[in-house]
Each structure stands twice: as structure tokens, then as C-alpha cells.
Design a protein around this motif. Structure first.
Motif, mmCIF file in Angstrom:
data_model
loop_
_atom_site.group_PDB
_atom_site.id
_atom_site.type_symbol
_atom_site.label_atom_id
_atom_site.label_comp_id
_atom_site.label_asym_id
_atom_site.label_seq_id
_atom_site.Cartn_x
_atom_site.Cartn_y
_atom_site.Cartn_z
ATOM 1 N N LEU A 100 6.268 4.231 -4.609
ATOM 2 C CA LEU A 100 5.595 5.604 -4.544
ATOM 3 C C LEU A 100 6.749 6.754 -4.815
ATOM 4 O O LEU A 100 7.816 6.659 -4.678
ATOM 5 C CB LEU A 100 5.182 6.020 -3.141
ATOM 6 N N GLN A 101 5.725 8.073 -5.253
ATOM 7 C CA GLN A 101 6.935 9.167 -5.843
ATOM 8 C C GLN A 101 6.094 10.279 -4.643
ATOM 9 O O GLN A 101 6.453 10.812 -3.557
ATOM 10 C CB GLN A 101 6.956 9.194 -7.318
ATOM 11 N N CYS A 102 5.248 10.719 -5.324
ATOM 12 C CA CYS A 102 4.392 12.029 -4.735
ATOM 13 C C CYS A 102 3.737 11.681 -3.526
ATOM 14 O O CYS A 102 3.367 12.364 -2.629
ATOM 15 C CB CYS A 102 3.505 12.693 -5.768
ATOM 16 N N GLY A 103 3.071 10.132 -3.474
ATOM 17 C CA GLY A 103 2.633 9.566 -2.465
ATOM 18 C C GLY A 103 1.208 9.717 -2.649
ATOM 19 O O GLY A 103 0.333 9.252 -1.283
ATOM 20 N N PHE A 104 0.430 10.691 -3.469
ATOM 21 C CA PHE A 104 -0.777 11.057 -3.104
ATOM 22 C C PHE A 104 -1.641 9.799 -3.547
ATOM 23 O O PHE A 104 -2.652 9.430 -2.689
ATOM 24 C CB PHE A 104 -1.331 12.079 -4.313
ATOM 25 N N CYS A 105 -1.364 8.891 -4.294
ATOM 26 C CA CYS A 105 -2.226 7.708 -4.600
ATOM 27 C C CYS A 105 -2.167 6.662 -3.416
ATOM 28 O O CYS A 105 -2.643 5.567 -3.571
ATOM 29 C CB CYS A 105 -1.846 7.055 -5.887
ATOM 30 N N THR A 106 -0.794 6.633 -2.632
ATOM 31 C CA THR A 106 -0.313 5.335 -1.795
ATOM 32 C C THR A 106 -1.220 4.960 -0.855
ATOM 33 O O THR A 106 -1.443 4.089 -0.903
ATOM 34 C CB THR A 106 1.071 5.939 -1.144
ATOM 35 N N PRO A 107 -1.867 5.991 -0.251
ATOM 36 C CA PRO A 107 -2.903 5.233 0.977
ATOM 37 C C PRO A 107 -3.967 4.244 0.432
ATOM 38 O O PRO A 107 -4.227 3.354 0.762
ATOM 39 C CB PRO A 107 -3.670 6.532 1.361
ATOM 40 N N GLY A 108 -4.580 4.883 -0.898
ATOM 41 C CA GLY A 108 -5.480 4.144 -1.617
ATOM 42 C C GLY A 108 -4.824 2.728 -2.090
ATOM 43 O O GLY A 108 -5.543 1.664 -1.843
ATOM 44 N N PHE A 109 -3.558 2.880 -2.530
ATOM 45 C CA PHE A 109 -3.213 1.635 -3.038
ATOM 46 C C PHE A 109 -2.938 0.643 -1.830
ATOM 47 O O PHE A 109 -3.033 -0.354 -1.890
ATOM 48 C CB PHE A 109 -1.744 1.776 -3.649
ATOM 49 N N ILE A 110 -2.261 1.287 -0.768
ATOM 50 C CA ILE A 110 -2.184 0.252 0.604
ATOM 51 C C ILE A 110 -3.503 -0.169 0.858
ATOM 52 O O ILE A 110 -3.316 -1.553 1.508
ATOM 53 C CB ILE A 110 -1.680 1.290 1.535
ATOM 54 N N MET A 111 -4.506 0.367 0.859
ATOM 55 C CA MET A 111 -5.772 -0.384 1.498
ATOM 56 C C MET A 111 -6.133 -1.471 0.434
ATOM 57 O O MET A 111 -6.640 -2.503 0.885
ATOM 58 C CB MET A 111 -6.880 0.665 1.334
ATOM 59 N N SER A 112 -5.981 -1.233 -0.835
ATOM 60 C CA SER A 112 -6.363 -2.294 -1.951
ATOM 61 C C SER A 112 -5.334 -3.370 -1.624
ATOM 62 O O SER A 112 -6.017 -4.581 -1.807
ATOM 63 C CB SER A 112 -6.231 -1.516 -3.205
ATOM 64 N N VAL A 113 -4.074 -3.198 -1.674
ATOM 65 C CA VAL A 113 -3.436 -4.368 -1.295
ATOM 66 C C VAL A 113 -3.343 -4.950 -0.166
ATOM 67 O O VAL A 113 -3.471 -6.105 -0.146
ATOM 68 C CB VAL A 113 -1.853 -3.734 -1.589
ATOM 69 N N THR A 114 -3.783 -4.304 0.910
ATOM 70 C CA THR A 114 -4.354 -5.032 1.983
ATOM 71 C C THR A 114 -5.484 -5.897 1.822
ATOM 72 O O THR A 114 -5.276 -7.112 2.213
ATOM 73 C CB THR A 114 -4.710 -3.906 2.928
ATOM 74 N N ALA A 115 -6.471 -5.503 1.216
ATOM 75 C CA ALA A 115 -7.504 -6.377 1.035
ATOM 76 C C ALA A 115 -6.989 -7.552 0.217
ATOM 77 O O ALA A 115 -7.510 -8.734 0.408
ATOM 78 C CB ALA A 115 -8.655 -5.433 0.272
ATOM 79 N N LEU A 116 -6.216 -7.432 -0.768
ATOM 80 C CA LEU A 116 -5.756 -8.270 -1.794
ATOM 81 C C LEU A 116 -4.985 -9.278 -1.027
ATOM 82 O O LEU A 116 -5.370 -10.783 -0.943
ATOM 83 C CB LEU A 116 -5.053 -7.809 -2.800
ATOM 84 N N LEU A 117 -4.316 -9.143 -0.181
ATOM 85 C CA LEU A 117 -3.264 -10.081 0.383
ATOM 86 C C LEU A 117 -3.906 -10.721 1.676
ATOM 87 O O LEU A 117 -3.496 -11.904 2.044
ATOM 88 C CB LEU A 117 -2.092 -9.467 0.916
ATOM 89 N N ASN A 118 -4.875 -10.168 2.240
ATOM 90 C CA ASN A 118 -5.935 -10.757 3.134
ATOM 91 C C ASN A 118 -6.588 -12.057 2.453
ATOM 92 O O ASN A 118 -6.759 -12.979 3.159
ATOM 93 C CB ASN A 118 -6.811 -9.921 3.936
ATOM 94 N N GLU A 119 -7.155 -11.726 1.303
ATOM 95 C CA GLU A 119 -7.919 -12.715 0.723
ATOM 96 C C GLU A 119 -7.014 -13.997 -0.061
ATOM 97 O O GLU A 119 -7.382 -14.820 -0.145
ATOM 98 C CB GLU A 119 -8.909 -12.014 -0.217
ATOM 99 N N ASN A 120 -5.793 -13.204 -0.485
ATOM 100 C CA ASN A 120 -5.060 -14.104 -1.520
ATOM 101 C C ASN A 120 -3.559 -13.805 -1.364
ATOM 102 O O ASN A 120 -3.237 -13.007 -1.928
ATOM 103 C CB ASN A 120 -5.362 -13.713 -3.093
ATOM 104 N N PRO A 121 -2.838 -14.389 -0.358
ATOM 105 C CA PRO A 121 -1.557 -14.181 -0.026
ATOM 106 C C PRO A 121 -0.468 -14.525 -0.938
ATOM 107 O O PRO A 121 0.590 -13.756 -0.802
ATOM 108 C CB PRO A 121 -1.333 -14.813 1.357
ATOM 109 N N HIS A 122 -0.811 -15.266 -1.822
ATOM 110 C CA HIS A 122 -0.111 -15.241 -3.264
ATOM 111 C C HIS A 122 -0.400 -15.056 -4.497
ATOM 112 O O HIS A 122 -0.642 -15.982 -5.338
ATOM 113 C CB HIS A 122 0.400 -16.833 -3.245
ATOM 114 N N PRO A 123 -0.855 -13.902 -4.754
ATOM 115 C CA PRO A 123 -1.310 -13.366 -5.812
ATOM 116 C C PRO A 123 -0.390 -13.553 -7.199
ATOM 117 O O PRO A 123 0.690 -13.176 -6.782
ATOM 118 C CB PRO A 123 -1.836 -11.948 -5.793
#
Ligand code: FES
Ligand code: FES
Length: 164
Positions: A100-123
Motif C-alpha cells: 500500500l501507498q496512499c492506502g485508499f484501495c487497501t480496505p477493498g483489497f483486504i476484504m477481497s484477500v480475506t475472502a480468497l484465503l478463506n476459500e483457498n489458503p494456497h492460491p
């Protein structure tokens, strides 16, 4: 007079009930009525992913989701995955890897990554890129974000490796 509709849902694990106008968007409900401002808004047309929340564990663009559609469902926002007074392992990985740099996109990324790793811990790299294609970042060039997610997958693998 605006017709108000009662809805009940789970917001970050807490049961809530509220009356809303039928056209209320999920992002407005969460930010303005519940005061949770961590979710960001940018494009307002389901393109950038800044407004990503989880509904029943699946990432959605809250800028185009009607609030009535979360009736009796589970909504999770960035506040719901952020430990009190600290950062989650996913948030820490973003910081450590420069995701992250400015951080504006970060909450959205964190939510998407959370969903990804919940479903697929080894993408795989390809799976990470595919899953995050709906999240845009104008600062990082994505490489550091992918590295952060890969480090989490590797961490999970070593935690769950068989002891020989
Ligand atoms: S603000 Fe919702 S996708 Fe961009
Ligand atoms: S860190 Fe600035 S938009 Fe992603």
C-alpha cells in the motif's frame, strides 16, 4: 414521503435492525447510518473495488448493492476484520511487503484477500491475480500486493506442514 423498509442483518457479527429507504445502497447504510467509514467509495459503478464488503463471506461492491438485499444475511466490513488496537495478519502482510501507498484501495483489497484465503489458503499467482482483478490500485503497480498475498499463502502452508 419516502417509504421505509425494516431490515435485520448481521454487521460484523452483531445483529442489527434498522429502517431504510428502498433505494439505499449498502455503502451508504454502513458508512452513514452505522458510522463505519473504513469502506471507501471511488467509482460508484462496480469498477474499482474500493467499496468491497463481504456478504455471507463473498466479496461484493457495496456501491451497487441495495441495502435491502442484505436482509437476514451476514455483512463484514474492514472494521470487522481489524482486531481492536492492531492489524490482522493480512493487513500486516500488506504493510510488510509494501502493498500500500496512499492506502485508499487497501480496505477493498483486504476484504477481497480475506475472502480468497478463506476459500483457498494456497492460491497460485494466477488465482491471486484472477481473484483481485476487480480491485484497482493506482499506486503500487500490484506486484507488492501479490507478494503480500503470496507470503500469506506460504505462511499458511508452513503452519500446516506435516511434522516428520
Ligand atoms: S466505489 Fe464501488 S466499485 Fe468503485
Ligand atoms: S495504495 Fe493508493 S490506490 Fe492503492
Amino acid at each position: 414521503m419516502t417509504h421505509m423498509l425494516p431490515i435485520s442483518f448481521s454487521l460484523n457479527g452483531q445483529a442489527v435492525s434498522i429502517e431504510i429507504a428502498a433505494h439505499t445502497l449498502l455503502i451508504d447504510l454502513v458508512r452513514d447510518r452505522f458510522g463505519l467509514k473504513g469502506t471507501k467509495r471511488s467509482c460508484d459503478m462496480e469498477v474499482c473495488g474500493a467499496c468491497t464488503m463481504l456478504v455471507d463471506g463473498q466479496p461484493v461492491s457495496s456501491c451497487t448493492t441495495l441495502a435491502v438485499d442484505v436482509h437476514q444475511r451476514e455483512v463484514t466490513t474492514i472494521e470487522g476484520v481489524t482486531p481492536a488496537g492492531g492489524l490482522s495478519r493480512i493487513q500486516k502482510a500488506f504493510v510488510l511487503h509494501g502493498g500500500l501507498q496512499c492506502g485508499f484501495c487497501t480496505p477493498g483489497f483486504i476484504m477481497s484477500v480475506t475472502a480468497l484465503l478463506n476459500e483457498n489458503p494456497h492460491p497460485t499467482d494466477e488465482e491471486i491475480r484472477h481473484h483481485l482483478h476487480g480491485n484497482l490500485c493506482r499506486c503500487t503497480g500490484y506486484v507488492k500486493i501479490i507478494e503480500a498475498v503470496k507470503s500469506l499463502a506460504a505462511e499458511h502452508a508452513s503452519e500446516h506442514a506435516d511434522v516428520v
